[in-house]
Design a protein around this motif. Structure first.
Motif, PDB file in Angstrom:
ATOM      1  N   THR A 207       0.871  -1.106   0.085  1.00 20.31           N
ATOM      2  CA  THR A 207       0.044   0.005  -0.036  1.00 20.31           C
ATOM      3  C   THR A 207       0.664   1.314  -0.249  1.00 20.31           C
ATOM      4  O   THR A 207       0.349   2.191   0.053  1.00 20.31           O
ATOM      5  CB  THR A 207      -1.062   0.064   1.277  1.00 20.31           C
ATOM      6  N   GLN A 208       2.387   1.175  -0.178  1.00 17.90           N
ATOM      7  CA  GLN A 208       3.274   2.220  -0.045  1.00 17.90           C
ATOM      8  C   GLN A 208       4.066   1.937  -1.033  1.00 17.90           C
ATOM      9  O   GLN A 208       4.685   0.769  -1.265  1.00 17.90           O
ATOM     10  CB  GLN A 208       3.704   2.137   1.264  1.00 17.90           C
ATOM     11  N   PRO A 209       4.382   3.085  -1.815  1.00 21.47           N
ATOM     12  CA  PRO A 209       5.457   2.948  -2.608  1.00 21.47           C
ATOM     13  C   PRO A 209       6.977   2.647  -1.941  1.00 21.47           C
ATOM     14  O   PRO A 209       7.064   2.804  -0.848  1.00 21.47           O
ATOM     15  CB  PRO A 209       5.754   4.480  -3.562  1.00 21.47           C
ATOM     16  N   GLY A 210       7.796   2.050  -2.899  1.00 21.40           N
ATOM     17  CA  GLY A 210       9.039   1.675  -2.171  1.00 21.40           C
ATOM     18  C   GLY A 210       9.741   0.347  -3.137  1.00 21.40           C
ATOM     19  O   GLY A 210       9.028  -0.189  -3.888  1.00 21.40           O
ATOM     20  N   ARG A 211      11.002   0.018  -2.702  1.00 19.06           N
ATOM     21  CA  ARG A 211      11.523  -1.144  -3.236  1.00 19.06           C
ATOM     22  C   ARG A 211      11.427  -2.369  -2.195  1.00 19.06           C
ATOM     23  O   ARG A 211      11.673  -2.466  -1.129  1.00 19.06           O
ATOM     24  CB  ARG A 211      13.057  -1.179  -3.335  1.00 19.06           C
ATOM     25  N   TYR A 212      10.997  -3.385  -2.825  1.00 14.18           N
ATOM     26  CA  TYR A 212      10.375  -4.673  -2.270  1.00 14.18           C
ATOM     27  C   TYR A 212      11.267  -5.917  -2.610  1.00 14.18           C
ATOM     28  O   TYR A 212      11.457  -5.840  -3.824  1.00 14.18           O
ATOM     29  CB  TYR A 212       9.031  -4.845  -2.190  1.00 14.18           C
ATOM     30  N   TYR A 213      11.523  -6.852  -1.711  1.00 15.64           N
ATOM     31  CA  TYR A 213      11.984  -8.394  -2.096  1.00 15.64           C
ATOM     32  C   TYR A 213      11.533  -9.039  -0.852  1.00 15.64           C
ATOM     33  O   TYR A 213      11.222  -8.642   0.214  1.00 15.64           O
ATOM     34  CB  TYR A 213      13.540  -7.923  -2.371  1.00 15.64           C
ATOM     35  N   VAL A 214      11.911 -10.507  -1.164  1.00 17.54           N
ATOM     36  CA  VAL A 214      11.338 -11.441  -0.259  1.00 17.54           C
ATOM     37  C   VAL A 214      12.623 -12.553  -0.246  1.00 17.54           C
ATOM     38  O   VAL A 214      13.278 -13.037  -0.978  1.00 17.54           O
ATOM     39  CB  VAL A 214      10.058 -12.282  -0.602  1.00 17.54           C
ATOM     40  N   GLU A 215      12.875 -12.961   1.005  1.00 17.55           N
ATOM     41  CA  GLU A 215      13.876 -14.282   1.341  1.00 17.55           C
ATOM     42  C   GLU A 215      13.150 -15.104   2.029  1.00 17.55           C
ATOM     43  O   GLU A 215      12.325 -15.246   2.648  1.00 17.55           O
ATOM     44  CB  GLU A 215      15.025 -13.509   2.316  1.00 17.55           C
ATOM     45  N   THR A 216      13.936 -16.502   1.630  1.00 14.63           N
ATOM     46  CA  THR A 216      13.404 -17.624   2.478  1.00 14.63           C
ATOM     47  C   THR A 216      14.050 -17.608   3.991  1.00 14.63           C
ATOM     48  O   THR A 216      15.240 -17.334   3.914  1.00 14.63           O
ATOM     49  CB  THR A 216      13.964 -18.868   1.672  1.00 14.63           C
ATOM     50  N   ASN A 217      13.320 -17.813   4.717  1.00 12.87           N
ATOM     51  CA  ASN A 217      13.698 -17.528   6.143  1.00 12.87           C
ATOM     52  C   ASN A 217      14.327 -18.860   6.585  1.00 12.87           C
ATOM     53  O   ASN A 217      13.922 -19.821   6.981  1.00 12.87           O
ATOM     54  CB  ASN A 217      12.692 -17.580   7.154  1.00 12.87           C
ATOM     55  N   TYR A 218      15.870 -18.620   6.407  1.00 10.68           N
ATOM     56  CA  TYR A 218      16.807 -19.550   7.206  1.00 10.68           C
ATOM     57  C   TYR A 218      17.635 -18.874   8.334  1.00 10.68           C
ATOM     58  O   TYR A 218      18.647 -19.368   8.633  1.00 10.68           O
ATOM     59  CB  TYR A 218      17.749 -20.153   6.178  1.00 10.68           C
ATOM     60  N   GLY A 219      16.853 -18.087   9.010  1.00  6.61           N
ATOM     61  CA  GLY A 219      17.385 -17.701  10.333  1.00  6.61           C
ATOM     62  C   GLY A 219      18.636 -17.055  10.396  1.00  6.61           C
ATOM     63  O   GLY A 219      18.774 -16.064   9.179  1.00  6.61           O
ATOM     64  N   THR A 220      19.572 -17.240  11.043  1.00  7.08           N
ATOM     65  CA  THR A 220      20.857 -16.551  11.006  1.00  7.08           C
ATOM     66  C   THR A 220      21.876 -17.343  10.111  1.00  7.08           C
ATOM     67  O   THR A 220      23.141 -16.884   9.801  1.00  7.08           O
ATOM     68  CB  THR A 220      21.555 -16.773  12.360  1.00  7.08           C
ATOM     69  N   CYS A 221      21.495 -18.377   9.169  1.00  6.30           N
ATOM     70  CA  CYS A 221      22.320 -19.071   8.247  1.00  6.30           C
ATOM     71  C   CYS A 221      22.186 -18.205   6.933  1.00  6.30           C
ATOM     72  O   CYS A 221      21.155 -17.709   6.426  1.00  6.30           O
ATOM     73  CB  CYS A 221      21.842 -20.246   7.969  1.00  6.30           C
ATOM     74  N   THR A 222      23.405 -17.993   6.468  1.00  6.90           N
ATOM     75  CA  THR A 222      23.505 -17.349   5.285  1.00  6.90           C
ATOM     76  C   THR A 222      22.875 -18.101   4.145  1.00  6.90           C
ATOM     77  O   THR A 222      23.103 -19.099   4.019  1.00  6.90           O
ATOM     78  CB  THR A 222      24.941 -16.810   5.056  1.00  6.90           C
ATOM     79  N   SER A 223      22.358 -17.231   3.199  1.00  5.38           N
ATOM     80  CA  SER A 223      21.536 -18.145   2.116  1.00  5.38           C
ATOM     81  C   SER A 223      21.468 -17.302   0.816  1.00  5.38           C
ATOM     82  O   SER A 223      21.542 -16.008   0.754  1.00  5.38           O
ATOM     83  CB  SER A 223      20.198 -18.247   2.660  1.00  5.38           C
ATOM     84  N   ASP A 224      21.288 -18.161  -0.342  1.00  3.28           N
ATOM     85  CA  ASP A 224      21.183 -17.432  -1.639  1.00  3.28           C
ATOM     86  C   ASP A 224      19.943 -17.464  -2.144  1.00  3.28           C
ATOM     87  O   ASP A 224      19.541 -17.250  -3.160  1.00  3.28           O
ATOM     88  CB  ASP A 224      22.240 -18.008  -2.633  1.00  3.28           C
ATOM     89  N   SER A 225      19.068 -17.884  -1.087  1.00  2.52           N
ATOM     90  CA  SER A 225      17.584 -17.946  -1.405  1.00  2.52           C
ATOM     91  C   SER A 225      16.755 -16.670  -1.368  1.00  2.52           C
ATOM     92  O   SER A 225      16.077 -16.361  -0.119  1.00  2.52           O
ATOM     93  CB  SER A 225      16.877 -19.097  -0.871  1.00  2.52           C
ATOM     94  N   TYR A 226      16.921 -15.629  -2.036  1.00  5.00           N
ATOM     95  CA  TYR A 226      16.220 -14.638  -2.105  1.00  5.00           C
ATOM     96  C   TYR A 226      15.715 -14.254  -3.548  1.00  5.00           C
ATOM     97  O   TYR A 226      16.173 -14.544  -4.691  1.00  5.00           O
ATOM     98  CB  TYR A 226      17.206 -13.170  -1.624  1.00  5.00           C
ATOM     99  N   SER A 227      14.865 -13.039  -3.871  1.00  6.15           N
ATOM    100  CA  SER A 227      14.212 -12.691  -5.000  1.00  6.15           C
ATOM    101  C   SER A 227      14.823 -11.388  -5.467  1.00  6.15           C
ATOM    102  O   SER A 227      15.993 -10.789  -4.795  1.00  6.15           O
ATOM    103  CB  SER A 227      12.529 -12.456  -4.540  1.00  6.15           C
ATOM    104  N   ASN A 228      14.343 -11.125  -6.697  1.00  9.90           N
ATOM    105  CA  ASN A 228      14.567  -9.885  -7.250  1.00  9.90           C
ATOM    106  C   ASN A 228      14.150  -8.617  -6.600  1.00  9.90           C
ATOM    107  O   ASN A 228      13.089  -8.851  -6.069  1.00  9.90           O
ATOM    108  CB  ASN A 228      14.518  -9.895  -8.832  1.00  9.90           C
ATOM    109  N   ARG A 229      14.711  -7.209  -6.717  1.00 10.05           N
ATOM    110  CA  ARG A 229      13.875  -6.330  -6.169  1.00 10.05           C
ATOM    111  C   ARG A 229      13.063  -5.713  -7.137  1.00 10.05           C
ATOM    112  O   ARG A 229      13.089  -5.794  -8.418  1.00 10.05           O
ATOM    113  CB  ARG A 229      14.942  -5.213  -5.852  1.00 10.05           C
ATOM    114  N   VAL A 230      12.042  -5.281  -6.719  1.00 12.13           N
ATOM    115  CA  VAL A 230      10.894  -4.699  -7.413  1.00 12.13           C
ATOM    116  C   VAL A 230      10.329  -3.428  -6.846  1.00 12.13           C
ATOM    117  O   VAL A 230      10.222  -3.076  -5.480  1.00 12.13           O
ATOM    118  CB  VAL A 230       9.515  -5.489  -7.305  1.00 12.13           C
ATOM    119  N   ASP A 231      10.623  -2.136  -7.580  1.00 13.95           N
ATOM    120  CA  ASP A 231      10.152  -0.749  -7.550  1.00 13.95           C
ATOM    121  C   ASP A 231       8.550  -0.639  -7.592  1.00 13.95           C
ATOM    122  O   ASP A 231       8.215  -0.708  -8.589  1.00 13.95           O
ATOM    123  CB  ASP A 231      11.053   0.049  -8.195  1.00 13.95           C
TER     124      ASP A 231
END
Length: 486
Positions: A207-231
């Protein structure tokens, strides 16, 4: 007073000694202490390509384990609770084993997900339980690669007072390994630059302008499971939409379907040639046909429509003969292909057998049979078309000796055409003239092929009558009438 012999005293002393020693030996084998296990990691971050970890522990005293003893390696739940421990399979690191220590090699279960796991070790003979290890974060990263949202589009729009739904793309095919293939996964949505999650669901209502993305929740473990950014932008004056074709426009249908896509919105409806496509209510639509495509997008508070004239890289071809053609025995018919294909090649077939010498757009035919020609376009968009046709000799019924005066062209296989005796048909140079009731010529030929009437007869609620004049090569004339019935 009873006196005991020295022998009796010696026996009694031995028995007393054994009564003292046997419990001591039993005590050695009935007690063992297992010390707190040591782990060689602070986080257990596993994935399909790496899932091997070690835990070491010591015990005392040496020699306290019975030969039948087995060690059991247990893992708590993600909160450190052992109420229902997870029994881990392991192998011993044999070269590291000593009389008072062991090192076990184990793998994390694929359901592992939490910040406060612990391990402990049990022995079976004698029974003992170690203290638990220090707490550690542990995740099995079943999906550990980048994925897409918003159909990989870097922008999206919602209307003032409305909202926009961002969602993870699915299915995960090709280079897009969608985490939606794994229902157990959890997510964190972010709005740049904040690193605090704003949602943990599969979709995000914006409901607000901005840049958004999402990650798979693996807690404190470093991960490559994330999405592209969308404006995401807010359209105060209304939104616009467009359509893109994944295989370009024009596209090569022979190479597979193309995917039409539009901007992210809340709902969609696709049309082809101004007609609603039933069930086409997604952000994408797959097609292998050209046409005028339209999509109506609801951006939340306003709608936008986009159109695309999708063209298929195709070609047209035709023959100079009809589907069924009649020739006389000994006669030759040149069948010609007309096509706008680029750099075309031709293959001709007779009764499903390739005519190897025929490689041009023309085939001279002097035999009856079922023919086919395949035209291939040998460009970057390779495609083919097949044209079928049949060549027949004239039908001559040797049993017909009289000139019929009745024809019933109703496709029942009986008297469908006017079949003359063999002495008057094609090849005898006999002139056939048919006149309707108004004296107009309906047929005139010197090569009759027993095929009249070829066109539909207009009955006008009565059975029309035709008159024939048959003139042989030696000028013998026969006249009569033909009644055409339904």
């Amino acid at each position: 007073m009873i006196k005991c012999s020295p022998t009796t005293i010696l026996k009694n002393s031995f028995i007393f000694f054994m009564l003292l020693v046997i419990p001591a030996i039993t005590l050695v084998y009935s007690q063992v202490a297992i010390n707190k296990p040591a782990i060689g990691f602070t986080q257990l971050c596993a994935n399909p390509g790496f899932n091997t970890f070690e835990v070491s522990f010591s015990f005392s005293p040496a020699g306290s384990l019975n030969p039948t003893n087995q060690f059991i390696l247990e893992m708590s739940d993600g909160s450190g609770n052992f109420a229902s421990p997870i029994i881990l399979s392991y192998t011993e690191k044999l070269l590291a084993a000593t009389p008072t220590s062991r090192t076990l090699i184990f793998s994390a279960p694929t359901t592992t997900s939490g910040e406060n796991y612990r391990l402990r070790v049990k022995s079976t003979s004698p029974v003992a339980v170690s203290p638990t290890t220090n707490a550690f974060a542990a995740y099995y990263k079943i999906q550990d690669s980048q994925f897409s949202i918003n159909n990989f589009s870097p922008t999206a729009t919602f209307c003032t007072g409305g909202s926009l739904i961002l969602s993870i793309d699915n299915p995960g095919t090709g280079t897009n390994d969608s985490p939606l293939k794994y229902p157990s996964l959890k997510y964190n949505w972010f709005r740049v630059p904040s690193l605090v999650p704003i949602a943990t669901t599969q979709t995000l209502t914006v409901t607000q302008p901005g840049r958004y993305y999402v990650e798979t929740n693996y807690g404190t473990c470093t991960s490559d499971s994330y999405s592209n950014r969308v404006d995401v932008n807010e359209a105060a004056g209304g939104a616009t939409a467009s359509i893109t074709s994944s295989k370009g426009n024009p596209f090569c249908a022979s190479a597979g379907a193309t995917i039409l896509a539009t901007q992210a919105g809340n709902s969609y409806q696709w049309f082809k040639n101004s007609v609603v496509i039933a069930g086409a209510t997604s952000q994408q639509y797959q097609t292998s046909e050209g046409g005028l495509y339209t999509v109506r997008v609801d951006f939340g508070g306003c709608n936008a429509t986009a159109t695309l004239q999708l063209e298929d890289v195709n070609f047209n071809s035709s023959l100079n003969v009809s589907a069924t053609t009649t020739i006389n025995k000994g006669e030759s018919k040149a069948v010609i292909v007309t096509t706008n294909a680029i750099n075309p090649t031709f293959q001709w077939f007779l009764n499903n057998t390739l005519i190897s010498a025929a490689v041009t757009n023309t085939l001279n035919i002097n035999n009856e049979g079922k023919y086919a020609v395949i035209i291939s376009q040998s460009t970057s968009c390779v495609s083919q078309k097949e044209l079928l046709f049949e060549i027949n000799y004239p039908f001559i019924d040797p049993n017909v000796t009289l000139i019929p005066n009745l024809v019933s062209p109703n496709n029942d296989g009986i008297n469908d055409t006017w079949v003359l005796p063999q002495e008057y048909v094609s090849g005898t140079n006999t002139q056939i003239i048919l006149l309707n009731s108004r004296g107009e010529v309906a047929l005139q030929t010197n090569s009759y092929q027993n095929n009249w009437p070829e066109n539909e007869i207009n009955f006008n609620s009565i059975n029309p009558i035709y008159y024939y004049i048959i003139t042989t090569e030696d000028n013998k004339v026969k006249k009569g009438s033909i009644t055409v019935v339904r």
